[in-house]
Design an enzyme around this catalytic site. Sequence first.
Site, PDB file in Angstrom:
ATOM      1  N   CYS A   1      18.172   3.867   0.820  1.00  0.00           N
ATOM      2  CA  CYS A   1      17.329   3.816   2.034  1.00  0.00           C
ATOM      3  C   CYS A   1      18.112   3.335   3.247  1.00  0.00           C
ATOM      4  O   CYS A   1      17.625   3.411   4.383  1.00  0.00           O
ATOM      5  CB  CYS A   1      16.119   2.926   1.797  1.00  0.00           C
ATOM      6  SG  CYS A   1      15.155   3.487   0.398  1.00  0.00           S
TER       7      CYS A   1
ATOM      8  N   HIS B   1       8.106   7.100   4.616  1.00  0.00           N
ATOM      9  CA  HIS B   1       9.504   6.675   4.461  1.00  0.00           C
ATOM     10  C   HIS B   1      10.313   7.742   3.726  1.00  0.00           C
ATOM     11  O   HIS B   1      10.519   7.645   2.514  1.00  0.00           O
ATOM     12  CB  HIS B   1       9.512   5.329   3.716  1.00  0.00           C
ATOM     13  CG  HIS B   1      10.849   4.870   3.258  1.00  0.00           C
ATOM     14  ND1 HIS B   1      11.988   4.950   4.029  1.00  0.00           N
ATOM     15  CD2 HIS B   1      11.234   4.278   2.087  1.00  0.00           C
ATOM     16  CE1 HIS B   1      13.009   4.460   3.347  1.00  0.00           C
ATOM     17  NE2 HIS B   1      12.587   4.062   2.171  1.00  0.00           N
TER      18      HIS B   1
ATOM     19  N   CYS C   1      16.032  -2.624   3.905  1.00  0.00           N
ATOM     20  CA  CYS C   1      16.402  -2.885   2.510  1.00  0.00           C
ATOM     21  C   CYS C   1      16.660  -1.553   1.813  1.00  0.00           C
ATOM     22  O   CYS C   1      16.151  -0.519   2.242  1.00  0.00           O
ATOM     23  CB  CYS C   1      15.291  -3.644   1.799  1.00  0.00           C
ATOM     24  SG  CYS C   1      13.701  -2.774   1.830  1.00  0.00           S
TER      25      CYS C   1
HETATM   26  C1  LIG Z   1      14.251   0.434  -0.187  1.00  0.00           C
HETATM   27  C2  LIG Z   1      12.964   1.151  -0.204  1.00  0.00           C
HETATM   28  O1  LIG Z   1      12.502   1.622   0.777  1.00  0.00           O
HETATM   29  S1  LIG Z   1      12.156   1.145  -1.674  1.00  0.00           S
HETATM   30  C3  LIG Z   1      10.707   2.122  -1.404  1.00  0.00           C
HETATM   31  C4  LIG Z   1      10.918   3.480  -1.887  1.00  0.00           C
HETATM   32  N1  LIG Z   1       9.646   4.155  -1.958  1.00  0.00           N
HETATM   33  C5  LIG Z   1       8.836   4.052  -2.998  1.00  0.00           C
HETATM   34  O2  LIG Z   1       9.144   3.388  -3.979  1.00  0.00           O
HETATM   35  C6  LIG Z   1       7.526   4.778  -2.930  1.00  0.00           C
HETATM   36  C7  LIG Z   1       6.428   3.873  -3.321  1.00  0.00           C
HETATM   37  N2  LIG Z   1       5.153   4.562  -3.297  1.00  0.00           N
HETATM   38  C8  LIG Z   1       4.665   5.262  -4.326  1.00  0.00           C
HETATM   39  O3  LIG Z   1       5.310   5.407  -5.358  1.00  0.00           O
HETATM   40  C9  LIG Z   1       3.290   5.868  -4.196  1.00  0.00           C
HETATM   41  O4  LIG Z   1       2.997   6.069  -2.842  1.00  0.00           O
HETATM   42  C10 LIG Z   1       2.203   4.933  -4.835  1.00  0.00           C
HETATM   43  C11 LIG Z   1       2.450   4.854  -6.351  1.00  0.00           C
HETATM   44  C12 LIG Z   1       2.214   3.538  -4.247  1.00  0.00           C
HETATM   45  C13 LIG Z   1       0.826   5.523  -4.569  1.00  0.00           C
HETATM   46  O5  LIG Z   1       0.799   6.830  -4.995  1.00  0.00           O
HETATM   47  P1  LIG Z   1      -0.571   7.640  -5.116  1.00  0.00           P
HETATM   48  O6  LIG Z   1      -1.444   6.978  -6.116  1.00  0.00           O
HETATM   49  O7  LIG Z   1      -0.218   9.071  -5.304  1.00  0.00           O
HETATM   50  O8  LIG Z   1      -1.187   7.400  -3.677  1.00  0.00           O
HETATM   51  P2  LIG Z   1      -2.360   8.109  -2.956  1.00  0.00           P
HETATM   52  O9  LIG Z   1      -1.888   8.536  -1.637  1.00  0.00           O
HETATM   53  O10 LIG Z   1      -3.019   9.129  -3.857  1.00  0.00           O
HETATM   54  O11 LIG Z   1      -3.358   6.912  -2.708  1.00  0.00           O
HETATM   55  C14 LIG Z   1      -4.190   6.385  -3.729  1.00  0.00           C
HETATM   56  C15 LIG Z   1      -5.531   6.074  -3.094  1.00  0.00           C
HETATM   57  O12 LIG Z   1      -5.329   5.076  -2.094  1.00  0.00           O
HETATM   58  C16 LIG Z   1      -5.906   5.512  -0.873  1.00  0.00           C
HETATM   59  N3  LIG Z   1      -5.120   4.972   0.246  1.00  0.00           N
HETATM   60  C17 LIG Z   1      -3.799   5.071   0.438  1.00  0.00           C
HETATM   61  N4  LIG Z   1      -3.471   4.467   1.595  1.00  0.00           N
HETATM   62  C18 LIG Z   1      -4.609   3.993   2.122  1.00  0.00           C
HETATM   63  C19 LIG Z   1      -4.914   3.297   3.316  1.00  0.00           C
HETATM   64  N5  LIG Z   1      -3.997   2.931   4.191  1.00  0.00           N
HETATM   65  N6  LIG Z   1      -6.206   2.984   3.557  1.00  0.00           N
HETATM   66  C20 LIG Z   1      -7.171   3.320   2.680  1.00  0.00           C
HETATM   67  N7  LIG Z   1      -6.942   3.986   1.527  1.00  0.00           N
HETATM   68  C21 LIG Z   1      -5.669   4.324   1.270  1.00  0.00           C
HETATM   69  C22 LIG Z   1      -5.830   7.026  -0.934  1.00  0.00           C
HETATM   70  O13 LIG Z   1      -6.762   7.627  -0.077  1.00  0.00           O
HETATM   71  C23 LIG Z   1      -6.134   7.302  -2.376  1.00  0.00           C
HETATM   72  O14 LIG Z   1      -7.537   7.211  -2.545  1.00  0.00           O
HETATM   73  P3  LIG Z   1      -8.284   8.241  -3.522  1.00  0.00           P
HETATM   74  O15 LIG Z   1      -7.747   7.944  -4.893  1.00  0.00           O
HETATM   75  O16 LIG Z   1      -9.713   7.872  -3.337  1.00  0.00           O
HETATM   76  O17 LIG Z   1      -7.919   9.616  -3.050  1.00  0.00           O
END
Ligand SMILES: CC(=O)SCCNC(=O)CCNC(=O)[C@H](O)C(C)(C)COP(=O)(O)OP(=O)(O)OC[C@H]1O[C@@H](n2cnc3c(N)ncnc32)[C@H](O)[C@@H]1OP(=O)(O)O
Length: 432
Positions: free
Chosen positions: A92, A388, A418
Site C-alpha cells: 500500500c 483504497h 501503512c
Molecule cells: C495497508 C492497508 O491498507 S491494509 C488494507 C487492505 N485492504 C483490505 O484488507 C480490505 C479490507 N476490506 C475487506 O476485506 C472487505 O471490504 C470487508 C471484509 C471488510 C467487507 O466486505 P463485504 O462484506 O463484501 O462488504 P459489503 O460492502 O458487502 O458490506 C457489508 C454490509 O455492510 C454495509 N456497509 C458497508 N459500509 C457501510 C457504511 N459506511 N454504512 C452503512 N452500512 C455499510 C453494506 O451495505 C453491507 O450491507 P448489506 O449486507 O445489508 O448489503
Amino acid sequence: MTQTVRRVAIIGGNRIPFARSNTAYSYASNQDMLTAALNGLVNRYQLQGERIGEVIAGAVIKHSRDFNLARESVLSTSLDPQTPATDIQQACGTGLQALMMAANKIALGQIDSAIAGGSDTTSDAPIGVSEGLRKILLDMNRAKTAGDRLKLALKIRPKHLLPLIPRNGEPRTGLSMGEHTEITVKEWGIGREEQDQIAFNSHENLLAAYERGFFDDLVTPFMGLERDNLARKPDLEKLASLKPAFDKKSGQGTLTAGNSSALTDGASVVLLASEEWAKAHNLPIKAYLSFHETAAVDFFGKDGNKQKEGLLLAPAYAVPRMLQRAGLTLQDFDFYEIHEAFAGVVASTLKCWEDDDFCRQRLGLDGALGSIDRSKLNINGSSIATGHPFAATGGRIVASLAKMLEEKGSGRGLISICAAGGQGAVAILERP
Ligand SMILES: CC(=O)SCCNC(=O)CCNC(=O)[C@H](O)C(C)(C)COP(=O)(O)OP(=O)(O)OC[C@H]1O[C@@H](n2cnc3c(N)ncnc32)[C@H](O)[C@@H]1OP(=O)(O)O
C-alpha cells in the site's frame, strides 16, 4: 564535485474515481486505469508530446501480462514515447514510494520532471493454476510432437484444476490485514465507537469535498463513473449495527465493513518537477515535498522476539524519525493525512504517539509525541470513504494535500501510509 539538492515541486495530480471492486471497473485492467489517470494529467497540464524525465508507478495485484505496467501505460498516452518508465511495488506504500523515488531524482538533478503513482484492481486479480498443472502446461509447451503433448495432457487430474485465488493475507502469518488489525486494536484498547466515528467523518468529509467542488480538477470521470462509488451519506446508527467482519466468533470483534476500507479499483498519478521546469512550463507550484521516510517493524516476532509490533504500525516509527530530521513536532502541521486502511489503524497510530511508554521504550524518545488536533485529520475524506486501490492511495493523498495547501495559501501537511509486510511510508508537504 559538489552536488546541490533541489527543492521538489508538486504541480498537481489526477485520478479516476475509485470504484468498489466488481462494480464499475469490473472489466478494466490496471493498464486501462493507469492510462486513464495519466491521460487526465496530460490533458490538464498540456503534456502532449512532452518527454517527462521518468514515470514511476506500480500495482500491488498484477498479472504477469502487465510486465512493466508503467512503461506500457506511458506508451498508451500522448506523452513522448521517449519517456522512460519504471515499475515498482511496496504494497500500500507503492504510490508514495514511487513519488519518493521520483523526488530524489529531481532533488539530485538527474531529471527535471516526473510522474509518479499507481493503479490497483482486485476485480481483475490474476487467478493462478496449481503447481502440478503449471508444470504439465510448461512441459506441453516445450513438447516436440502432438503425441508428446497428448501424453502430458492425459496426466491432468481433477485436483490440478483447483484455481489459486489471491488472498488479501500476510504471507508470514497467514492472517488477513483485518485480522492483524483486530489484534492491534485490542492491544491498544481502541473501541468500536471511535472506529465508527472515524468512518463517519471520512464519508461526511468526502461528500462535503465533492459538493464544494474540491475534486473538480483532481478527478477525471472514467467508464461512466464521476465520483468514488463507495462514498455514502454516513449514519452512525447503521455503522454501529454492522457485524464484525474479521473476528466473528469471540464477541470482541470491532472491525466491520463500515469502518474498514473496502476492496477497490482505481488509479492515481502526480506530476512533480524542479522549480526551473515548472517555471519554464508556466505551471504554478502547489506545494513542495520536503521530507519523506520509510520504516518497517518486526510484526511476527522473528527469532522469538517478544517485542513484535502491530503489522500496520510502521508509520508510528517512521513519522518521529522524519520529524527529528525536519526539526518539527507532531503538532507543527495544518493537515494530517493518515491513510484509513482501517479506522482502527488510524486510532492506534495516534494512540502510539500519545503513549509515554511507547515513545520512550520503542521510539527512544524523551516522552510522548502528544496528540494532534483531530479537526485537521483527513478533512476531505480518506480511504474508508474513497476506497483504497492499494497502489493508487499514495497519489490520491499527495494530490489532495497539495491542493489543500494551495487553497490555504501556506502551511504544512503530514502524510502517513501503512503497508502490508509491516512497512510504512510517510512524507511532509509544505507551501511556504
Ligand atoms: C495497508 C492497508 O491498507 S491494509 C488494507 C487492505 N485492504 C483490505 O484488507 C480490505 C479490507 N476490506 C475487506 O476485506 C472487505 O471490504 C470487508 C471484509 C471488510 C467487507 O466486505 P463485504 O462484506 O463484501 O462488504 P459489503 O460492502 O458487502 O458490506 C457489508 C454490509 O455492510 C454495509 N456497509 C458497508 N459500509 C457501510 C457504511 N459506511 N454504512 C452503512 N452500512 C455499510 C453494506 O451495505 C453491507 O450491507 P448489506 O449486507 O445489508 O448489503
